[in-house]
Every structure is written in structure tokens, then in C-alpha cells.
Motif scaffolding. Structure first.
Motif, PDB file in Angstrom:
ATOM      1  N   UNK A 378       3.142  -8.759 -13.085  1.00  0.00           N
ATOM      2  CA  UNK A 378       4.511  -9.211 -12.861  1.00  0.00           C
ATOM      3  C   UNK A 378       4.438 -10.485 -12.024  1.00  0.00           C
ATOM      4  N   UNK A 379       5.066 -11.553 -12.533  1.00  0.00           N
ATOM      5  CA  UNK A 379       4.993 -12.855 -11.851  1.00  0.00           C
ATOM      6  C   UNK A 379       6.418 -13.327 -11.556  1.00  0.00           C
ATOM      7  N   UNK A 380       6.662 -13.690 -10.314  1.00  0.00           N
ATOM      8  CA  UNK A 380       7.943 -14.247  -9.888  1.00  0.00           C
ATOM      9  C   UNK A 380       7.658 -15.571  -9.193  1.00  0.00           C
ATOM     10  N   UNK A 381       8.067 -16.667  -9.828  1.00  0.00           N
ATOM     11  CA  UNK A 381       7.727 -17.983  -9.292  1.00  0.00           C
ATOM     12  C   UNK A 381       8.791 -18.565  -8.381  1.00  0.00           C
ATOM     13  N   UNK A 382       9.862 -17.813  -8.126  1.00  0.00           N
ATOM     14  CA  UNK A 382      10.865 -18.262  -7.153  1.00  0.00           C
ATOM     15  C   UNK A 382      11.578 -17.028  -6.602  1.00  0.00           C
ATOM     16  N   UNK A 383      11.049 -16.492  -5.531  1.00  0.00           N
ATOM     17  CA  UNK A 383      11.621 -15.268  -4.965  1.00  0.00           C
ATOM     18  C   UNK A 383      13.007 -15.507  -4.385  1.00  0.00           C
ATOM     19  N   UNK A 384      13.291 -16.743  -3.972  1.00  0.00           N
ATOM     20  CA  UNK A 384      14.600 -17.023  -3.369  1.00  0.00           C
ATOM     21  C   UNK A 384      15.725 -16.900  -4.393  1.00  0.00           C
ATOM     22  N   UNK A 385      15.432 -17.163  -5.668  1.00  0.00           N
ATOM     23  CA  UNK A 385      16.470 -17.125  -6.687  1.00  0.00           C
ATOM     24  C   UNK A 385      16.472 -15.836  -7.476  1.00  0.00           C
ATOM     25  N   UNK A 386      15.578 -14.902  -7.153  1.00  0.00           N
ATOM     26  CA  UNK A 386      15.511 -13.632  -7.863  1.00  0.00           C
ATOM     27  C   UNK A 386      16.099 -12.541  -6.983  1.00  0.00           C
ATOM     28  N   UNK A 387      17.308 -12.039  -7.293  1.00  0.00           N
ATOM     29  CA  UNK A 387      17.943 -11.040  -6.420  1.00  0.00           C
ATOM     30  C   UNK A 387      17.231  -9.709  -6.418  1.00  0.00           C
ATOM     31  N   UNK A 388      16.328  -9.466  -7.354  1.00  0.00           N
ATOM     32  CA  UNK A 388      15.642  -8.179  -7.417  1.00  0.00           C
ATOM     33  C   UNK A 388      14.420  -8.086  -6.542  1.00  0.00           C
ATOM     34  N   UNK A 389      14.127  -9.147  -5.798  1.00  0.00           N
ATOM     35  CA  UNK A 389      12.923  -9.162  -4.964  1.00  0.00           C
ATOM     36  C   UNK A 389      13.315  -9.328  -3.514  1.00  0.00           C
ATOM     37  N   UNK A 390      12.746  -8.499  -2.674  1.00  0.00           N
ATOM     38  CA  UNK A 390      12.922  -8.662  -1.228  1.00  0.00           C
ATOM     39  C   UNK A 390      11.560  -8.653  -0.574  1.00  0.00           C
ATOM     40  N   UNK A 391      11.470  -9.323   0.554  1.00  0.00           N
ATOM     41  CA  UNK A 391      10.197  -9.441   1.257  1.00  0.00           C
ATOM     42  C   UNK A 391      10.396  -8.966   2.677  1.00  0.00           C
ATOM     43  N   UNK A 392       9.373  -8.290   3.219  1.00  0.00           N
ATOM     44  CA  UNK A 392       9.458  -7.790   4.581  1.00  0.00           C
ATOM     45  C   UNK A 392       9.759  -8.925   5.548  1.00  0.00           C
ATOM     46  N   UNK A 393      10.439  -8.627   6.683  1.00  0.00           N
ATOM     47  CA  UNK A 393      10.807  -9.700   7.638  1.00  0.00           C
ATOM     48  C   UNK A 393       9.626 -10.538   8.092  1.00  0.00           C
ATOM     49  N   UNK A 394       8.452  -9.898   8.282  1.00  0.00           N
ATOM     50  CA  UNK A 394       7.290 -10.663   8.734  1.00  0.00           C
ATOM     51  C   UNK A 394       6.861 -11.696   7.715  1.00  0.00           C
ATOM     52  N   UNK A 395       7.140 -11.450   6.420  1.00  0.00           N
ATOM     53  CA  UNK A 395       6.781 -12.405   5.382  1.00  0.00           C
ATOM     54  C   UNK A 395       7.898 -13.399   5.113  1.00  0.00           C
ATOM     55  N   UNK A 396       9.140 -12.938   5.248  1.00  0.00           N
ATOM     56  CA  UNK A 396      10.259 -13.856   5.029  1.00  0.00           C
ATOM     57  C   UNK A 396      10.202 -15.018   6.003  1.00  0.00           C
ATOM     58  N   UNK A 397       9.735 -14.734   7.229  1.00  0.00           N
ATOM     59  CA  UNK A 397       9.625 -15.800   8.234  1.00  0.00           C
ATOM     60  C   UNK A 397       8.615 -16.860   7.813  1.00  0.00           C
ATOM     61  N   UNK A 398       7.621 -16.471   7.013  1.00  0.00           N
ATOM     62  CA  UNK A 398       6.628 -17.442   6.560  1.00  0.00           C
ATOM     63  C   UNK A 398       6.989 -18.058   5.217  1.00  0.00           C
ATOM     64  N   UNK A 399       8.199 -17.764   4.701  1.00  0.00           N
ATOM     65  CA  UNK A 399       8.771 -18.424   3.519  1.00  0.00           C
ATOM     66  C   UNK A 399       7.879 -18.269   2.285  1.00  0.00           C
ATOM     67  N   UNK A 400       7.565 -17.035   1.932  1.00  0.00           N
ATOM     68  CA  UNK A 400       6.850 -16.780   0.683  1.00  0.00           C
ATOM     69  C   UNK A 400       7.814 -17.025  -0.478  1.00  0.00           C
ATOM     70  N   UNK A 401       7.444 -17.876  -1.432  1.00  0.00           N
ATOM     71  CA  UNK A 401       8.362 -18.277  -2.485  1.00  0.00           C
ATOM     72  C   UNK A 401       7.903 -17.868  -3.890  1.00  0.00           C
TER      73      UNK A 401
END
Length: 895
Positions: A378-401
Motif C-alpha cells: 500500500x503506497x500513499x504519496x501524500x498523507x496530508x491529502x488522504x483523509x484515511x491516514x493518520x500518523x502518531x503525534x511523534x511522527x506528525x511533528x516530523x511532517x511525514x508526507x
């Protein structure tokens, strides 16, 4: 008009480099022929002279000959005055105008001067020198005006025809002039002329960016420096454009900076091409790095022989060589559809890559479940625009995209999900996904190999049915434990359990029922021994238990009794059948029954045969051990009955204050008043109470009994002193210790405030913070805390100053030796000083001689306790002796 004085010429000034080499053209207008001839003759040496005898002819010549620099006209002419001629010429010609007039026409001259229609005027009769000078200056003025007009036209043509944005600003950074590309660049829908008088900050949508540019331009005006080829971005998304800006100061005639000029060149195509090249280079670099990761993982698969280590190296290689932001491998639990991170690594630009605690890095569970459901990447090349994906707070701070997740299989079964993430949108293109899929396939191959190897290793050392160690692994562990016990000079025990009538059970329940029973027995045995030892299955219906580092053989007997009573004598449900079983134990001990694993196994089997032949529940290999263990187990049983039958009593030993010799405290000491054997000292039964856990019940009774006794003495009108109660480390460590204190408080709220808790230093070794908090809570209830046997434990000044204590009791061993050994005297002195520095009272234990008491008095010890003050007494003797005065003389007492 008529000529004046004789004509003369003046030497001309040297030509400036900007003046053309040819003579300037002038036009002379007059209705009198002789005047035309005179002026032509006087001026022809330095000018190309054209003549007109009427204003109409003058207008024709001026219109036809645009090179005419100066027009000289008489004011009084038929049909049209010179002033009127100049007024008409001002619309069609740039020639400078000189009016020749008499004094009577000065009013017209003044009007023409004020309205700017003439360059100069000459009065009749004229001065030839003055005339030539004025004509010369007018011609020069025309030349300069033409050059300036030409330069302005060139500048205008440059600004209007160049694709680059060109603009001028004044010292207030307001636009003086700008061309259309500048207006287009600012993207405000304005014409270039509408920019004039405006600041960039008035026009820009981004005030912060505009202010930054204006601060930059202020520095140019202030320092007079240039700014060359600065790339700026305008617009957003698909409308983004890049411009190369160059700016320089504009200086006036004095050299002072009066403004600035700027050129903005659209370099969008260049930047996009460079970005495209850079992206291509980045893509090639990424693919190269992924190839490096693939190579490194393949090397690790060959080199690493442990699954967990391989998974950790895979994550490390992904972030170290692949320069990915994050790599995690999560184990998939199919039964619960849950995930558990088993390996992870991150890449930090400032610190490089590092392994990280796995639980802190959790990706979206839905993403992992999607991999588990589809068993495909499963490949998601833009997590910011995909509402079905969430990232843990520790990773969101590092802007995983961008995130890519790949399934990892072992022997065809999904075991793990390998997840990678990047801070760059679109990181995982098709080529990279293809390589990473190959990488996942290689890891899956290695996992399948590990699974096969683990299966073979498991069968070599473990029982397939129960999962317990088999006889071979037991032999290895027994050998290791013997070596450990030998180095530590400790004992160990080997227990063999044989389940009775197992053949009949197999015949009744079938092979599957017998196997189910063995697994249940193994589970109960494992829970029964807990952390005390290790369990193995050595034969069909025979189990072995290894108990290392035991202190007393009776511990083994207690374990066997517990197992037999709570496990084997409890029924098992096998399908619809309830099964009761029994079993027998054979026990061998190291070193008494053998010095190696083979001897201990052999002797344990011999002991098991003895137990079966004699019909006993268990048997030790050494017959004497059976008697010793039986005696200890009998004592344990008698102690349980003693607690039930209230056979325990408290005796009280006085504590006296040295300075006044008065009673200040009592220590409650437990005794066992056996109905047949009489008074049994605590040294016989206290260790058994602690081993069996009875100390909790007995300790609770002691606290309540001491408070009850204090309350009874108070009710009888006596003035009882504080009573000290010993609390064991095991008792204090119980979760319900404070609840016990609360029960005593509710029963005797006043008496409990007169209790001291005596603890040893060992209570702070296992759980310092937990025990400290409990003692602080006890002090809040009014109790005081004393450290008993101080000097023999694990004291350190580092934590002693933080303990909630009121009293230090110096161990009797120091008191007994202090009058004979200077070192012990020094230690006692130091302990007393230390206690006083901590604001604690000091009690000396074991004081038996008057000399000891006198010396302690000199050393400023607060209280003493020992046979000199009195032996432990029953409550009635305490009341009889101290009920009146609380006083005591310094004489030995054997009462």
C-alpha cells in the motif's frame, strides 16, 4: 527691423564631446529682407542659416526641417506677431525660440517668457556678441534637449519592449516608473502607470514578504551596494513563477543616492528545468540508495542468524543508506487483527540515524490492516491529502508526507508489515516500489528460513505437545545452574513429578484426551512454580522442576505441598469429562545428592521410585531430608494454628532516657506461648513466618495488640509511654499496609499516635520510593519511624537524609564492643552525630553494663535499651513497675 552696431563675432567655446561635428541649423524670420541678410551673414560662420520672410513660410520650414535648433523671429510682422508664431511652433517643433523686439513690445515679451514660449529675447538694436552668445546657448540647449528626449525615448522603448520587468523607485521606495512586466509580476490586475506612487507593501498580498524586500531595498539605498541575481518566487501552485532580481542605487549629479533601479527577469523556465533536473537527479539518487539498501539487506540475510537482529538491521539500513525518515516492522497477530512494533529506526538531519524505542512509533492501524487484508503493498504519496491516514503525534511533528507499507511472509503466512515513510511528497514512485517489493520478498525468504530453522531448533530442545523444555534442554540448564550454585555456594533442587495411572487415563479418554490433560497439567504447574524455577517435560507423563538458589530444603517441601494440594488435587475438564489425578514427587538436592546433572537426575528418579513404592506423596533422595522437611512443615502447621488460637503474646522491654533516667518507651516483642512446649523465643518461629507469608497476618495482629494495650493502660489511669512495633520488610512491602494502619487507627485513634514503627535498612533496597511514601503516610497519622539495627544494613548518606525517620537505633554489636575497641567507639560517636544532624533521636540497643550507659551519656546518646534497663516483661509487670513514677535507678535488673 534694422541692424544696430557693427557686426562682430565672439570666439566659440570648445565643442563638448556630445555636440555633433556638423553646424547647428537655425531659422531667421523677418519681413525685412535686409535684416535677414544681416543676420544670415553674422551667424553663417557657426550655423546653417535658413531664412523666412513671413511667419507662414517659417511654419513650413520648421515643419519640414526638424533639425532646426533655433528660431529667431521679429515680434512685429504682418498678419502674425513673433509671439504668435512661437505659440504655434511650440506644438510642432522642439526648436528653441529667440524673440527680437523693441522696447514698445516688452509686455508681449514678458508674457511669452512667463508662458515659456521663448528661450531668450533681444532688443533692438541688438548687440552682435550678445546675439551670437544667446543663439549659441539656445542651440546647445536644443542639442541637450534632443539628446535627453532621445535617451528618454530609448529608455521608454527599452522598458516597453523588453520582456524583463524594469522599475525605478524613489527614496521612499515608491514606484517612479515601471513597465508592464512589473505589473504582471505583481499579479494585481493593475496597469503599469497605476504603480506610480505606490509601495510594494501597498500592492503585495504577502505583507511579510513585501516588508522583507523593502528592508533589503532600504539597505541598498543606505549602503549604496548592488543586489545581483536574487531568485524570488511569486504566486502559488500552478501559477508559481520565479524571477531573477537585480537592483542598484541611482545617484544624482552630486553623487548622492536618490533612488534605485531594479530589473526582474522571469526565469521560471530555467528554474523549472533546473528543478526537473534536480528531481531527476534526486530520483536517480533515491534509486541508487534503494539499490544500496537492497544489497545491504541481502548481505545481512546471509550474515545475521537471528530474526530480531535482522529486522533491526533492515530498519537501520533503510534510514541510514536509503535516507528514509522512518522505518518500522510490525508483527501481525492474526487472531486479534492487531499489530506490535518489533523494530524501528528514524533519520534526523541534525543527528543522523538512530534506533528508537519501538512503542513510540505507530503508524495508522487502518493502513496496516489494508496491507493485511490485501496482502499487497500500500503506497500513499501524500498523507496530508488522504483523509484515511493518520500518523502518531511523534511522527506528525516530523511532517511525514509519504508512506509505503509492504507485507512480509514466513512460509506463506503473513507475519510482519514493513512500513517506510518520507517527509517528501511523491517519494515512492513505481520504480522505487518495484525495488522495495523485491526487498520485501527477500526479507520474506529469510523469515521463511528462520521459521524452518526455528522449528527444527524448537523440536531439538522443546516438547512439541506442551511447549516446555525437553529432557535435553533440562540437562543443559541443570548443568548451568549447578555451575552457578557452586560459584555462589548455594543449593538447588530437582523435582520429578510422575502422574499416577496415566495409562488408564489414555485408555479412557483416548490419545487426544491424554494430550489435552498433559497440556493442562503443564499449564497449572507453570503457574504454580511461577518465578521460583523452571519446568520441563522429560517423558510421557513425567515432568521435572528445577529450583535454583534455594536457602532451605523446607522451601522445596512447601512448594511440593502447594502443588499437590492446589493443582493435582483439583479436577480437570477434558471435554465433557471431569478428571481427578494424583502424582508423586522425587527430589534430589545439590550438592548433597550429586555434583553434576546426571547424578541429580538419576537420584531424583531413585527418590521418585521410593515415593511410589512407599506410597508417599513425595520423597527426598536422602532419607534424613524427609524428616527435616517434615519437621519444618509440621512447625508451619502449628504456627497457623497458633495464630488461629491466639497463642502469640507481646512482651515489652523498656527504653530509658539517659539524661533523667526516666521511662520514655517500650518495644513490643512477640513470643509464642505454646500450650505444651511453653514460651518459644522469636528466633525459632519468625523465619518460618516470613518464609510462609504468615508474617503479614501476625504483623497485623502485633500492631493492633500494641495499640489495644496502650489504650487499656490509658483507660486504667496510667501514663503509658510510646510503644515501638517491629515491621518486617515483607509486611511493609504489601500493597495493603496503609489499609492495615487505617484499621488500627479506626480501632484506637488516640493510641495509634503513640506507636513507633521499627524497620530495618533493608526495606529501602527493593522499593525505596514506594516504602518512603508509605512511611510518610504513617507519620501523617501520628506514628514515628525508627531505623532498627542501624549500621548493619545498606545505609548510604545519599538516601538516608531523604528518609522519613525520627529515631536511629544503634545495633547491639557496636555497643558490646565500643568499650574495648576504639574503632567501634569511633563508629558509635559518628552514628550519634549523624543522627543528631538529621534531627533524629538515638537509641542504643543491647546496653547491659553501667559503664556502657555512662559512656553513651557522655557521647550525648538520647536513650538506651537492654538488660540494664530491664528484660522484656508481660503487660502486668510493666504496669506494676512503671505505673507510678516512670523513674528508674541505674542498677542492673533481672526482673
Amino acid at each position: 527691423m534694422s541692424a544696430g552696431a557693427q557686426s562682430s563675432t565672439i570666439p566659440l567655446q570648445p565643442r563638448r564631446s556630445s555636440v555633433p561635428a556638423s553646424k547647428p541649423s537655425i531659422l531667421v524670420v523677418d519681413d525685412e529682407p535686409q535684416v535677414l541678410v544681416a543676420l544670415e551673414d553674422m551667424l553663417s560662420d557657426h550655423f546653417v542659416v535658413h531664412t523666412a520672410n513671413s511667419p507662414e513660410r517659417a511654419l513650413e520650414l520648421a515643419s519640414a526641417r526638424r533639425e532646426i535648433a533655433v528660431v529667431i523671429s521679429d515680434q512685429r510682422m504682418p498678419k502674425m506677431t513673433g509671439d504668435q508664431l512661437f505659440q504655434r511652433l511650440s506644438h510642432d517643433s522642439q526648436a528653441q525660440r529667440i524673440l527680437v523686439t523693441g522696447f514698445a513690445d516688452l509686455t508681449a515679451v514678458i508674457r511669452a517668457v512667463n508662458e515659456g514660449r521663448i528661450f531668450a529675447y533681444i532688443t533692438k538694436p541688438w548687440d552682435p556678441d550678445d546675439l551670437q552668445q544667446k543663439v549659441q546657448r539656445a542651440a546647445e540647449h536644443f542639442r541637450l534637449a534632443m539628446e535627453l528626449a532621445h535617451e528618454r525615448q530609448l529608455l521608454s522603448d527599452l522598458m516597453e519592449n523588453m520582456p524583463d520587468g524594469i522599475y525605478f523607485k524613489d527614496l521612499d521606495l515608491r514606484f517612479i516608473k515601471a513597465n508592464a512586466p512589473v505589473a504582471s509580476m505583481l499579479n494585481r490586475g493593475l496597469e503599469a502607470t497605476q504603480l506610480v506612487g505606490q509601495r510594494l507593501s501597498d500592492l503585495s498580498k504577502s505583507a511579510r514578504a513585501a516588508l522583507k524586500v523593502e528592508a533589503e531595498e532600504q539597505r541598498i539605498l543606505r549602503e549604496g551596494a548592488q543586489l545581483v541575481d536574487v531568485i524570488r518566487e511569486y504566486g502559488k501552485d500552478s501559477a508559481r513563477q520565479w524571477f531573477s532580481e537585480t537592483k542598484a542605487p541611482v545617484r544624482g549629479p552630486s553623487g548622492a543616492v536618490i533612488g534605485l533601479v531594479g530589473i526582474s527577469r522571469n526565469v521560471t523556465d530555467r528554474i523549472q528545468a533546473e528543478n526537473a533536473r534536480e528531481l531527476q537527479q534526486q530520483r536517480i539518487a533515491r534509486l541508487t540508495r534503494i539499490h544500496t539498501v537492497l544489497s545491504g539487506v541481502n548481505s545481512a540475510i546471509v550474515r545475521v542468524q537471528e530474526r530480531d537482529r535482522l529486522l533491526g538491521e533492515v530498519c537501520g539500513l533503510a534510514v541510514r543508506e536509503g535516507q528514509l525518515s522512518l522505518a518500522t516492522i510490525t508483527a501481525f497477530e492474526e487472531a486479534t487483527a492487531s499489530f506490535r512494533v518489533v523494530a524501528s529506526a528514524t533519520f534526523e538531519q541534525t543527528e543522523g540515524w538512530a534506533q528508537v524505542p519501538a512503542p513510540e512509533l505507530e503508524l495508522d492501524t487502518e493502513l496496516l490492516l489494508q496491507v493485511a487484508r490485501t496482502r499487497a503493498p500500500v503506497v500513499l504519496n501524500n498523507t496530508a491529502s488522504d483523509p484515511g491516514v493518520s500518523i502518531a503525534p511523534s511522527l506528525a511533528a516530523s511532517e511525514q508526507r509519504a508512506v509505503a507499507a509492504f507485507p512480509l511472509f514466513a512460509s506463506g503466512r503473513l507475519e510482519y508489515v514493513f512500513a517506510l515513510s518520507s517527509s517528501q511528497v511523491g517519494f515512492f514512485d513505481s520504480d522505487e516500489v518495484h525495488l522495495l517489493t523485491d526487498l520485501a520478498d527477500n526479507i520474506s525468504f529469510a523469515l521463511s528460513h528462520f521459521a524452518t530453522k526455528d522449528r527444527l531448533d524448537f523440536l531439538a530442545y522443546y516438547d512439541e505437545l506442551t511447549g516446555l523444555p525437553n529432557r535435553g534442554l533440562l540437562f543443559d540448564r541443570l548443568t548451568q545452574q549447578i555451575a552457578t550454585s557452586r560459584s555462589m555456594k548455594r543449593k538447588l533442587a530437582l523435582l520429578l513429578l510422575d502422574i499416577d495411572r496415566f495409562r488408564q487415563i489414555n485408555e479412557t479418554l483416548g490419545r487426544s484426551g491424554g494430550d489435552a490433560l498433559l497440556k493442562l497439567v503443564a499449564s497449572r504447574l507453570q503457574n504454580g512454580i511461577a518465578e521460583q524455577g523452571s519446568l520441563a517435560r522429560v517423558d510421557g507423563n513425567r515432568f521435572a522442576m528445577l529450583m535454583p538458589l534455594i536457602d532451605d530444603e523446607a522451601d522445596v517441601g512447601s512448594l511440593v505441598e502447594n502443588l499437590l494440594s492446589s493443582i493435582l488435587n483439583t479436577s480437570f475438564d477434558i471435554g465433557d469429562t471431569e478428571v481427578l489425578i494424583s502424582g508423586r514427587f522425587g527430589i534430589s538436592l545439590y550438592p548433597a545428592d550429586g555434583n553434576d546433572a546426571e547424578a541429580l537426575l538419576y537420584n531424583a528418579e531413585a527418590a521418585l521410585k521410593k515415593a511410589k513404592s512407599q506410597g508417599r506423596r513425595y520423597a527426598f533422595y536422602a532419607p534424613s531430608m524427609n524428616d527435616q522437611v517434615a519437621q519444618k512443615l509440621t512447625l508451619e502447621t502449628r504456627l497457623r494454628r497458633a495464630l488461629e488460637n491466639s497463642e502469640f503474646v507481646l512482651h515489652y522491654q523498656p527504653k530509658l532516657e539517659l539524661r533523667r533516667g526516666t521511662l520514655v518507651g517500650l518495644e513490643a516483642l512477640i513470643r509464642w506461648q505454646h500450650p505444651d512446649d511453653g514460651l518459644i523465643p522469636p528466633g525459632v518461629f519468625i523465619p518460618i513466618l516470613e518464609e510462609t507469608g504468615l508474617i503479614m497476618d501476625v504483623g497485623r495482629w502485633v500492631l493492633l495488640q500494641a495499640a489495644t494495650q496502650h489504650a487499656e493502660w490509658t483507660s486504667a489511669g496510667l501514663r503509658p509511654p510510646r510503644i515501638a512495633v517491629n515491621v518486617s520488610a515483607l509486611q511493609l512491602g504489601q500493597p495493603d499496609f496503609l489499609e492495615t494502619l487505617e484499621q488500627v487507627t479506626r480501632a484506637h485513634p488516640e493510641a495509634v499516635r503513640e506507636l513507633d514503627l521499627e524497620i530495618t535498612e533493608s526495606v529501602f533496597v527493593d522499593d525505596l520510593m514506594g516504602n518512603v511514601s508509605k512511611l510518610e503516610a504513617a507519620r501523617e497519622r501520628g506514628l514515628q519511624v525508627a531505623i532498627d539495627d542501624f549500621g548493619t544494613g545498606y545505609s548510604s548518606l545519599g538516601y538516608l537524609s531523604r528518609l522519613p525517620i525520627d529515631i536511629l537505633k544503634i545495633d547491639r554489636s557496636f555497643i558490646a564492643r565500643m568499650t574495648k575497641d576504639p574503632q567501634d567507639m569511633s563508629l558509635v560517636t559518628t552514628m550519634i552525630s549523624l543522627a543528631h544532624s538529621l534531627d533524629c533521636k538515638v537509641v542504643a540497643e543491647g546496653v547491659e553494663q553501667p559503664e556502657q550507659a555512662q559512656l553513651l551519656h557522655l557521647l550525648r546518646c538520647d536513650q538506651v535499651q537492654g538488660w540494664l534497663t530491664g528484660k522484656p516483661m508481660v503487660p502486668a509487670d510493666v504496669a506494676a513497675r512503671f505505673g507510678g513514677t516512670h523513674a528508674f535507678a541505674w542498677t542492673r535488673s533481672d526482673e
